[in-house]
Design an enzyme around this catalytic site. Structure first.
Site, PDB file in Angstrom:
ATOM      1  N   GLN A 181       0.850  -1.201   0.000  1.00 38.64           N
ATOM      2  CA  GLN A 181       0.000   0.000   0.000  1.00 38.64           C
ATOM      3  C   GLN A 181       0.878   1.242   0.000  1.00 38.64           C
ATOM      4  OE1 GLN A 181      -3.676  -0.591   2.801  1.00 38.64           O
ATOM      5  NE2 GLN A 181      -1.950  -1.628   3.707  1.00 38.64           N
ATOM      6  N   ASP A 233       6.109   4.756  -1.574  1.00 36.05           N
ATOM      7  CA  ASP A 233       7.447   5.318  -1.408  1.00 36.05           C
ATOM      8  C   ASP A 233       8.546   4.655  -2.243  1.00 36.05           C
ATOM      9  OD1 ASP A 233       7.929   2.891  -0.039  1.00 36.05           O
ATOM     10  OD2 ASP A 233       7.604   3.802   1.928  1.00 36.05           O
ATOM     11  N   HIS A 252      -1.573   1.426  -4.285  1.00 37.95           N
ATOM     12  CA  HIS A 252      -1.943   2.839  -4.234  1.00 37.95           C
ATOM     13  C   HIS A 252      -1.028   3.723  -5.072  1.00 37.95           C
ATOM     14  CE1 HIS A 252      -4.034   1.906  -0.134  1.00 37.95           C
ATOM     15  NE2 HIS A 252      -4.728   1.486  -1.178  1.00 37.95           N
ATOM     16  N   CYS A 287      -5.503  13.435 -22.325  1.00 37.12           N
ATOM     17  CA  CYS A 287      -4.167  13.877 -22.745  1.00 37.12           C
ATOM     18  C   CYS A 287      -3.251  12.674 -22.996  1.00 37.12           C
ATOM     19  CB  CYS A 287      -3.572  14.773 -21.656  1.00 37.12           C
ATOM     20  SG  CYS A 287      -1.917  15.370 -22.052  1.00 37.12           S
ATOM     21  N   CYS A 321      -1.025  19.783 -22.590  1.00 42.26           N
ATOM     22  CA  CYS A 321      -2.384  20.378 -22.576  1.00 42.26           C
ATOM     23  C   CYS A 321      -2.576  21.458 -21.522  1.00 42.26           C
ATOM     24  CB  CYS A 321      -3.422  19.272 -22.399  1.00 42.26           C
ATOM     25  SG  CYS A 321      -3.466  18.612 -20.714  1.00 42.26           S
ATOM     26  N   GLU A 336       0.211  -2.541  16.499  1.00 34.03           N
ATOM     27  CA  GLU A 336      -1.011  -2.527  17.311  1.00 34.03           C
ATOM     28  C   GLU A 336      -1.978  -3.601  16.830  1.00 34.03           C
ATOM     29  OE1 GLU A 336      -2.453   1.455  16.725  1.00 34.03           O
ATOM     30  OE2 GLU A 336      -2.823   1.122  14.601  1.00 34.03           O
ATOM     31  N   ALA A 392       8.016  -4.390  13.151  1.00 37.39           N
ATOM     32  CA  ALA A 392       8.324  -5.274  12.020  1.00 37.39           C
ATOM     33  C   ALA A 392       9.833  -5.448  11.855  1.00 37.39           C
ATOM     34  CB  ALA A 392       7.721  -4.691  10.749  1.00 37.39           C
TER      35      ALA A 392
HETATM   36  P1  NAD Z   1      -1.365   3.285   8.331  1.00 38.78           P
HETATM   37  O1  NAD Z   1      -0.584   4.533   8.414  1.00 38.78           O
HETATM   38  O2  NAD Z   1      -2.828   3.370   8.276  1.00 38.78           O
HETATM   39  O3  NAD Z   1      -1.024   2.310   9.546  1.00 38.78           O
HETATM   40  C1  NAD Z   1       0.265   1.906   9.783  1.00 38.78           C
HETATM   41  C2  NAD Z   1       0.245   0.783  10.809  1.00 38.78           C
HETATM   42  O4  NAD Z   1       1.594   0.390  11.025  1.00 38.78           O
HETATM   43  C3  NAD Z   1      -0.342   1.182  12.162  1.00 38.78           C
HETATM   44  O5  NAD Z   1      -1.292   0.205  12.567  1.00 38.78           O
HETATM   45  C4  NAD Z   1       0.879   1.182  13.097  1.00 38.78           C
HETATM   46  O6  NAD Z   1       0.566   0.738  14.401  1.00 38.78           O
HETATM   47  C5  NAD Z   1       1.798   0.198  12.407  1.00 38.78           C
HETATM   48  N1  NAD Z   1       3.218   0.420  12.678  1.00 38.78           N
HETATM   49  C6  NAD Z   1       3.881   1.570  12.911  1.00 38.78           C
HETATM   50  N2  NAD Z   1       5.190   1.366  13.064  1.00 38.78           N
HETATM   51  C7  NAD Z   1       5.377   0.026  12.915  1.00 38.78           C
HETATM   52  C8  NAD Z   1       6.512  -0.822  12.979  1.00 38.78           C
HETATM   53  N3  NAD Z   1       7.742  -0.316  13.203  1.00 38.78           N
HETATM   54  N4  NAD Z   1       6.338  -2.154  12.777  1.00 38.78           N
HETATM   55  C9  NAD Z   1       5.108  -2.665  12.562  1.00 38.78           C
HETATM   56  N5  NAD Z   1       3.980  -1.905  12.518  1.00 38.78           N
HETATM   57  C10 NAD Z   1       4.118  -0.583  12.678  1.00 38.78           C
HETATM   58  O7  NAD Z   1      -0.762   2.500   7.128  1.00 38.78           O
HETATM   59  P2  NAD Z   1      -1.478   1.654   6.068  1.00 38.78           P
HETATM   60  O8  NAD Z   1      -2.440   0.690   6.666  1.00 38.78           O
HETATM   61  O9  NAD Z   1      -0.455   1.189   5.153  1.00 38.78           O
HETATM   62  O10 NAD Z   1      -2.360   2.849   5.417  1.00 38.78           O
HETATM   63  C11 NAD Z   1      -2.696   2.847   4.234  1.00 38.78           C
HETATM   64  C12 NAD Z   1      -2.457   4.183   3.546  1.00 38.78           C
HETATM   65  O11 NAD Z   1      -1.387   4.987   4.011  1.00 38.78           O
HETATM   66  C13 NAD Z   1      -2.099   3.815   2.189  1.00 38.78           C
HETATM   67  O12 NAD Z   1      -2.959   4.485   1.342  1.00 38.78           O
HETATM   68  C14 NAD Z   1      -0.675   4.270   1.940  1.00 38.78           C
HETATM   69  O13 NAD Z   1      -0.565   4.616   0.605  1.00 38.78           O
HETATM   70  C15 NAD Z   1      -0.574   5.408   2.871  1.00 38.78           C
HETATM   71  N6  NAD Z   1       0.753   5.757   3.365  1.00 38.78           N
HETATM   72  C16 NAD Z   1       1.908   5.323   2.767  1.00 38.78           C
HETATM   73  C17 NAD Z   1       3.149   5.668   3.295  1.00 38.78           C
HETATM   74  C18 NAD Z   1       4.407   5.171   2.615  1.00 38.78           C
HETATM   75  O14 NAD Z   1       4.410   4.972   1.407  1.00 38.78           O
HETATM   76  N7  NAD Z   1       5.486   4.939   3.359  1.00 38.78           N
HETATM   77  C19 NAD Z   1       3.225   6.463   4.432  1.00 38.78           C
HETATM   78  C20 NAD Z   1       2.020   6.914   5.013  1.00 38.78           C
HETATM   79  C21 NAD Z   1       0.797   6.540   4.481  1.00 38.78           C
END
Ligand code: NAD
Length: 234
Positions: free
Chosen positions: A95, A98, A113, A126, A146, A210, A225
């Site tokens: 998801q 980055d 995403h 375009c 465009c 969490e 993680a």
């Molecule tokens: P989220 O931000 O909704 O949730 C992240 C989850 O990761 C949380 O439940 C948190 O408790 C957990 N977390 C935090 N640190 C952690 C660690 N060190 N180890 C394990 N778990 C950890 O993320 P999501 O569910 O991926 O949300 C989806 C949306 O957020 C997507 O649309 C995505 O594109 C976007 N997003 C992407 C990035 C990125 O590309 N790095 C950053 C922020 C948001």
């Protein structure tokens, strides 16, 4: 924690979320220190908002893109890239926007995403092809063909996924091990993948900081993680 023997599985499917990139310095949306703890920020990534206030949204995304450009993959990205080389069949769904999985060497990545590192024209008629874009903008750039505003090649809230979810669902059909790592599991359709994997008969595991309420995970390992993944596989 019982180790996972990669060779025991025919098709491993892994879903990653923002939590795995936190150790690389990119903030999550939800959870501790998440960007959405600020109410104003919460509404910025809705597609209607983008068209109403493109300069504001490009500027906001610019601050994240700057972090993304300076970030290096961490141990989680690296381990997943290694698993791809040894597993019989492996599908990585992310998801994240980055590009850190690719930077770590992962080849077959389904970017649900999209990517902050690509830009395209907002005008559907375009011909400008989507392009790699490492520029950081403080206001909306314009299309050279465009003159419509350009948009990041990401999926905003209230937008369709454009087919990547189909690819993910096809992968889930024959998987026998499914792991979701670092995702709050609250954004559909990824939040439904555990159910699809369970239906296929796979072992399903959540690894997250969490608790995530989802009855389709058979096992949950709560913690960082970057501490769990390096010792989970053999
Ligand atoms: P989220 O931000 O909704 O949730 C992240 C989850 O990761 C949380 O439940 C948190 O408790 C957990 N977390 C935090 N640190 C952690 C660690 N060190 N180890 C394990 N778990 C950890 O993320 P999501 O569910 O991926 O949300 C989806 C949306 O957020 C997507 O649309 C995505 O594109 C976007 N997003 C992407 C990035 C990125 O590309 N790095 C950053 C922020 C948001």
């Amino acid at each position: 924690m019982k180790k996972i023997r990669i060779s025991n599985y025919e098709h491993i499917v892994i879903l990653t979320g923002a939590g795995i990139s936190k150790a690389s310095g990119i903030p999550t949306f939800r959870g501790e220190g998440g960007l959405w703890n600020d109410e104003e920020t919460k509404h910025l990534l809705v597609i209607d908002e983008f068209y109403k206030r493109p300069d504001v949204i490009w500027n906001f995304l610019g601050s994240i893109k700057e972090k993304v450009l300076n970030a290096s993959p961490n141990i989680v990205h690296n381990v997943l890239s290694e698993i791809e080389k040894t597993a019989k069949k492996f599908t990585l769904i992310t998801q994240n926007i980055d590009g850190l999985h690719q930077k770590a060497g992962s080849k077959n990545v389904i970017e649900l995403h999209g990517s902050l590192l690509r830009t395209r024209c907002s005008n559907g008629e375009c011909n400008l092809p989507v392009f790699d874009d490492y520029n950081v903008y403080s206001k909306a750039p314009r299309c050279s063909i465009c003159n419509a505003i350009l948009r990041p090649d990401i999926v905003f809230f209230n937008e369709h996924l454009g087919g990547t979810d189909f690819l993910a669902k096809v992968a889930l059909r024959d998987c026998d091990l499914y792991l979701a790592i670092g995702t709050s599991g609250s954004v559909a359709p990824a939040s439904n993948f555990a159910r699809g994997a369970d239906y296929a008969g796979a072992r399903t595991i959540l690894i997250n900081m969490e608790e995530v309420e989802n009855p389709y995970f058979h096992e949950k390992i709560l913690g960082k993680a970057e501490e769990i993944i390096p010792i989970l596989f053999e």
